[in-house]
Structures are given as C-alpha cells and as structure tokens.
Design a protein around this motif. Structure first.
Motif, short mmCIF file in Angstrom:
data_model
loop_
_atom_site.label_atom_id
_atom_site.label_comp_id
_atom_site.label_asym_id
_atom_site.label_seq_id
_atom_site.Cartn_x
_atom_site.Cartn_y
_atom_site.Cartn_z
N VAL A 336 0.85 -1.19 0.00
CA VAL A 336 0.00 0.00 0.00
C VAL A 336 0.89 1.24 0.00
CG1 VAL A 336 -1.91 -1.15 1.16
CG2 VAL A 336 -0.16 -0.01 2.53
N THR A 337 0.27 2.37 -0.25
CA THR A 337 1.03 3.61 -0.31
C THR A 337 1.79 3.86 0.99
OG1 THR A 337 -0.97 4.81 0.35
CG2 THR A 337 -0.46 4.72 -2.00
N HIS A 338 2.91 4.55 0.85
CA HIS A 338 3.83 4.88 1.95
C HIS A 338 4.57 3.65 2.48
CE1 HIS A 338 2.14 9.13 2.96
NE2 HIS A 338 1.94 8.83 1.68
N GLN A 339 4.70 2.63 1.61
CA GLN A 339 5.59 1.51 1.88
C GLN A 339 6.65 1.45 0.79
OE1 GLN A 339 2.90 -1.91 2.04
NE2 GLN A 339 2.89 -1.83 4.28
N GLU A 340 7.84 0.97 1.14
CA GLU A 340 8.92 0.88 0.16
C GLU A 340 8.52 0.01 -1.02
OE1 GLU A 340 12.72 -0.17 1.71
OE2 GLU A 340 12.74 1.42 3.22
N ALA A 341 7.79 -1.05 -0.75
CA ALA A 341 7.38 -1.95 -1.84
C ALA A 341 6.45 -1.24 -2.81
CB ALA A 341 6.71 -3.19 -1.27
N PHE A 342 5.64 -0.29 -2.31
CA PHE A 342 4.77 0.45 -3.23
C PHE A 342 5.60 1.39 -4.09
CE2 PHE A 342 1.71 3.54 -4.74
CZ PHE A 342 0.63 2.74 -5.07
N ALA A 343 6.64 1.98 -3.52
CA ALA A 343 7.54 2.82 -4.31
C ALA A 343 8.14 2.02 -5.46
CB ALA A 343 8.64 3.40 -3.43
N ALA A 344 8.55 0.79 -5.17
CA ALA A 344 9.12 -0.07 -6.22
C ALA A 344 8.09 -0.38 -7.29
CB ALA A 344 9.66 -1.35 -5.60
N ALA A 345 6.82 -0.52 -6.89
CA ALA A 345 5.76 -0.85 -7.84
C ALA A 345 5.42 0.31 -8.77
CB ALA A 345 4.50 -1.27 -7.08
N CYS A 346 5.85 1.52 -8.40
CA CYS A 346 5.46 2.71 -9.17
C CYS A 346 6.29 2.95 -10.43
CB CYS A 346 5.49 3.95 -8.27
SG CYS A 346 4.10 4.02 -7.11
N ILE A 347 7.18 2.02 -10.75
CA ILE A 347 7.90 2.09 -12.04
C ILE A 347 7.83 0.75 -12.76
CG2 ILE A 347 9.43 4.05 -11.59
CD1 ILE A 347 11.57 1.98 -10.71
N THR A 348 6.78 0.00 -12.51
CA THR A 348 6.57 -1.28 -13.19
C THR A 348 5.72 -1.07 -14.45
OG1 THR A 348 4.59 -1.71 -11.89
CG2 THR A 348 6.68 -2.51 -10.99
N GLU A 349 5.57 -2.13 -15.19
CA GLU A 349 4.73 -2.07 -16.39
C GLU A 349 3.29 -1.70 -16.03
OE1 GLU A 349 3.27 -5.03 -20.05
OE2 GLU A 349 5.04 -5.53 -18.82
N SER A 350 2.82 -2.22 -14.90
CA SER A 350 1.47 -1.90 -14.44
C SER A 350 1.34 -0.41 -14.12
CB SER A 350 1.13 -2.73 -13.20
OG SER A 350 -0.11 -2.35 -12.65
N ALA A 351 2.37 0.17 -13.51
CA ALA A 351 2.36 1.60 -13.21
C ALA A 351 2.39 2.43 -14.48
CB ALA A 351 3.56 1.94 -12.32
N ASP A 352 3.17 1.98 -15.46
CA ASP A 352 3.24 2.70 -16.73
C ASP A 352 1.88 2.70 -17.43
OD1 ASP A 352 5.91 2.97 -16.12
OD2 ASP A 352 6.58 1.41 -17.50
N ARG A 353 1.18 1.57 -17.34
CA ARG A 353 -0.15 1.51 -17.93
C ARG A 353 -1.10 2.46 -17.20
NH1 ARG A 353 -4.75 -2.92 -16.87
NH2 ARG A 353 -6.39 -1.91 -18.07
N ALA A 354 -0.94 2.57 -15.87
CA ALA A 354 -1.80 3.45 -15.09
C ALA A 354 -1.64 4.90 -15.54
CB ALA A 354 -1.48 3.32 -13.60
N ILE A 355 -0.43 5.30 -15.91
CA ILE A 355 -0.20 6.67 -16.41
C ILE A 355 -1.06 6.91 -17.64
CG2 ILE A 355 1.49 8.20 -17.48
CD1 ILE A 355 3.64 6.68 -15.82
N LEU A 356 -0.98 6.01 -18.59
CA LEU A 356 -1.66 6.21 -19.87
C LEU A 356 -3.18 6.07 -19.73
CD1 LEU A 356 0.82 4.24 -22.17
CD2 LEU A 356 0.87 6.65 -21.50
N ASP A 357 -3.63 5.08 -18.96
CA ASP A 357 -5.07 4.94 -18.74
C ASP A 357 -5.62 6.14 -17.98
OD1 ASP A 357 -5.10 2.53 -20.04
OD2 ASP A 357 -5.44 1.30 -18.24
N GLY A 358 -4.89 6.59 -16.98
CA GLY A 358 -5.33 7.75 -16.22
C GLY A 358 -5.44 8.99 -17.09
N ALA A 359 -4.45 9.21 -17.93
CA ALA A 359 -4.48 10.37 -18.82
C ALA A 359 -5.67 10.29 -19.78
CB ALA A 359 -3.17 10.45 -19.60
N ARG A 360 -5.89 9.12 -20.36
CA ARG A 360 -7.00 8.95 -21.30
C ARG A 360 -8.35 9.20 -20.62
NH1 ARG A 360 -3.91 4.04 -22.71
NH2 ARG A 360 -2.76 4.42 -24.63
N ALA A 361 -8.52 8.64 -19.42
CA ALA A 361 -9.79 8.77 -18.72
C ALA A 361 -10.04 10.21 -18.29
CB ALA A 361 -9.82 7.85 -17.51
N LEU A 362 -9.00 10.91 -17.87
CA LEU A 362 -9.15 12.32 -17.48
C LEU A 362 -9.56 13.16 -18.69
CD1 LEU A 362 -6.14 12.96 -15.06
CD2 LEU A 362 -8.55 12.62 -14.46
N VAL A 363 -8.92 12.93 -19.81
CA VAL A 363 -9.25 13.69 -21.02
C VAL A 363 -10.69 13.42 -21.44
CG1 VAL A 363 -8.78 13.94 -23.49
CG2 VAL A 363 -6.89 13.88 -21.87
#
Length: 386
Positions: A336-363
């Motif tokens: 979960v957020t504010h854990q070191e393991a979550f920091a590591a998860a924030c540059i994974t393929e899943s995180a990269d997809r979240a960037i693009l999906d988030g941008a598309r949904a906001l637009v």
C-alpha cells in the motif's frame, strides 16, 4: 473510437513513461522539487504549452496553458516525495498522467472551446501547496480540476479525511539528572504524559477520527533533564467540523502533559489544514464510465466510502472547484502507499499503464463535460459565482 487525444497520448507514451521513471529516480521533498518541476515544465513546453514558473510565490509551482476557450480545465500534477522512501505515494505517476492528459486535451482545445491548464502543485505530502495556491488565486478561473492518484485498486469516487498537521513543543528546565534532578522540569515527561493521554482518548473518538504522531525531539543526553521536547502529530477526521472537535480534545491532552510536569507548551500549525475530498458527482460518474471502458474494474460504488485515502490538499480544491481525485489501480503485490514496496511498484509495467489509462480517462471526462451543454454551463457559472 480513437480520438485525437488518444493518438496524442499514445505518441507521447514513451516520453511520459520516461518522465515518470526520471522523477522516481530523483525524488525531492516538499517545496524542494526543483529538478522534478523542471523536467515536467520542459516536456510541457515541448508540447506547445505556455508555462509560467514560480507562481503563487512558490518556486517549484508552475502553470502551463494551452488554448483560449472560455471553459478552463485544469489537471493537477504532484511531484513531491516522502523522506526516506521516495515516491512511495506514486507522485511520479500523478505528474506524468497530468502531463499526458494536458497533451491529450490540447489536441481538442479549439474543438471543445477549452483552455487547458496543467498546474504544478508542490508539497502535497506536507506543506499544503494547493491550499496556498488556492488562497493566492491560482484556481480562480478553473471550471473543473482533475487528477488521478495511484493505489492498489481503482476507486472512482475516492474520499479523504480532513487533516491538521501540528507540532507541540514543551519547555521545562534542564538539570543534572543524577546530582540535582529536583531542580529540573522534565519536558520529555511532559511529552510522555501527553502521549498517554492521547492513547487513552483514542477509545472515545468518533468514527473517522484519528491521531498519530512521533517524538520529533526527545532531549539531548540521558544525564541532562530535558528542557525542550517536541511532538509531531497528525489529527484526521471525516469532516472539518469533526476535525475541530478532535482538535479541542487533543489540545487538552497536550496541555495535560505540561500541567503534570510543571512545563509550558505551545502548539503550532506546521502545514495548512486539509479539508476532506468532496468529489463532483457528475465528473465522478463520467470518469467511472471512461475507466470501465478502458477495461478497468473499480471497486463497487457502495464500498468507496469505506476506503478513505488518508488526507490530501486536493480536498481544499474540491471544496471550492468541481473536481475529482480518483485512484488509478496498479499491481503493487499487496503493498500500500507509503511503503517501500509500493515505491518499487510505481515504475513497473502496471504503473506505466496506469499513467496512460489515467491520462485517457481524465481527457475523456473533461471532454464530456465540455460537450454537455448543461454541465458546461454549470462549470462556467461556478467560476462566475466565485
């Protein structure tokens, strides 16, 4: 149907992911995000945005604009990190998604009659950058303010708690702890009494009220009666009214420490008070439909209120400007957020997809509001009232 916005986000995808990873690799703390802000500003300028830096008397804040429509849509970028654990709250993802949304909506700015803003908001973790910017007029012309925040799962109508960030200092009198302890007034004991009182108070708190803190300064040496100590505390509640009740009760606990030990105490506000998130229902529903269309499965609506996100200064914005702060899910392996393991998860393929999906949904959400005559009128009328 693929839109010009989707195509623009796809074309920028490698750069957006690289931006996220670069921010992650060089984390910076509140109000010190000079490199991070510069990286984001460089990409926005390269995409044709006019950018002003150092706005609202905050050196690491910025305002990027594109278009000249009467309806102003703002995407909020956060980019501060946490001490010791870096981007364990995923602000690298927030920033990259905001830039992607800005680039995507800019492609349709003339068609939709909107001005697109990407607002760089420093110091969300502590410091209340958005609160200061709100007070200083940065959001005055904004019709709607949107952003996404990463988490272990998708939540469209995310809620948060109001927050008071305080420091309690105790002043006593130093003395030799062995040879002359009777001449001392122990400020560490004052802090201990206060924390015991706070611990006992917890069983009588209202639902949604929380207190948690640390000893910021507990003294200098075991053989010196401590004359100065400091407690750092967060007080949280489901509403500003409930937070006020909690603050009054906690103040009595802190005062008890001073009274019991013959010390004096002072309570100061460290950061501006954060209010609870009040997401705009229409924008939430539009975003929910768009994120589902992208293949995501958000938590059921009836469960959203059971999962508050801690606290955020975006709450202050949503109490003034129609806005949303949904959670975009990524595979964090149970972290979960504010854990070191979550920091590591924030540059994974899943995180990269979240960037693009988030941008598309906001637009897509912003575009729906701009095209809907009733919603457009509502957002413009809100600016007029403010």
């Amino acid at each position: 149907m693929t839109t010009e916005s989707d195509s623009a986000i796809e074309a920028a995808s490698d750069a957006l992911i690289a931006l996220s990873h670069s921010l992650h690799a060089e984390p910076e703390l509140a109000f010190e995000e000079y490199l991070s802000a510069a990286k984001i500003v460089e990409m926005l300028r390269g995409a044709g945005f006019e950018v002003r830096t150092g706005i609202a008397d905050l050196p690491t804040a910025f305002d990027a604009r594109f278009g000249s429509g009467d309806l102003v849509i703002a995407f909020c970028a956060e980019y501060d990190a946490l001490p010791g654990i870096g981007h364990a709250c995923g602000h690298n993802i927030i920033a990259a998604a905001a830039v992607g949304a800005g680039i995507g909506l800019a492609q349709r700015a003339d068609e939709l009659g909107v001005t697109v803003r990407v607002i760089g908001t420093p110091a969300e973790e502590t410091g209340g950058g958005k609160v200061l910017m709100l007070r200083r007029g940065v959001f005055d012309d904004v019709g709607a303010a949107l952003m996404v925040h990463p988490g272990p799962f998708d939540i469209t109508g995310a809620t948060s708690l109001a927050l008071a960030d305080i420091a309690v200092t105790y002043t006593g009198r130093e003395a030799h702890a062995s040879a002359a302890p009777e001449y001392g007034r122990n400020a560490a004991d004052a802090a201990t009494v206060a924390q015991v009182a706070v611990g006992l108070l917890r069983q009588h708190l209202l639902p949604g009220q929380q207190l948690h803190g640390i000893v910021g300064n507990g003294g200098t040496a075991p053989n010196i009666v401590p004359s100065h100590t400091e407690l750092l505390y967060y007080l949280r509640a489901t509403s500003a009214e409930s937070l006020l009740d909690l603050t009054e009760r906690a103040d009595n606990c802190f005062a008890a420490g001073a009274l019991a030990t013959g010390c004096t105490h002072r309570i100061r506000t460290v950061s501006p008070t954060y209010t609870e998130l009040t997401p705009d229902p229409w924008l939430v529903q539009a975003y929910r439909e768009e994120i589902i269309a992208l293949g995501r499965v958000p938590v059921p609506v009836e469960e959203e209120g059971l999962r508050p996100l801690g606290s955020t200064d975006m709450g202050n914005v949503t109490n003034v400007v129609p806005g949303i702060h949904p959670v975009i899910g990524l595979d964090s392996g149970g972290a979960v957020t504010h854990q070191e393991a979550f920091a590591a998860a924030c540059i994974t393929e899943s995180a990269d997809r979240a960037i693009l999906d988030g941008a598309r949904a906001l637009v897509a959400t912003a575009a729906r509001a701009a095209r809907d005559a009733d919603q457009r009128a509502r957002l413009l009328e809100g600016v007029e009232r403010r």
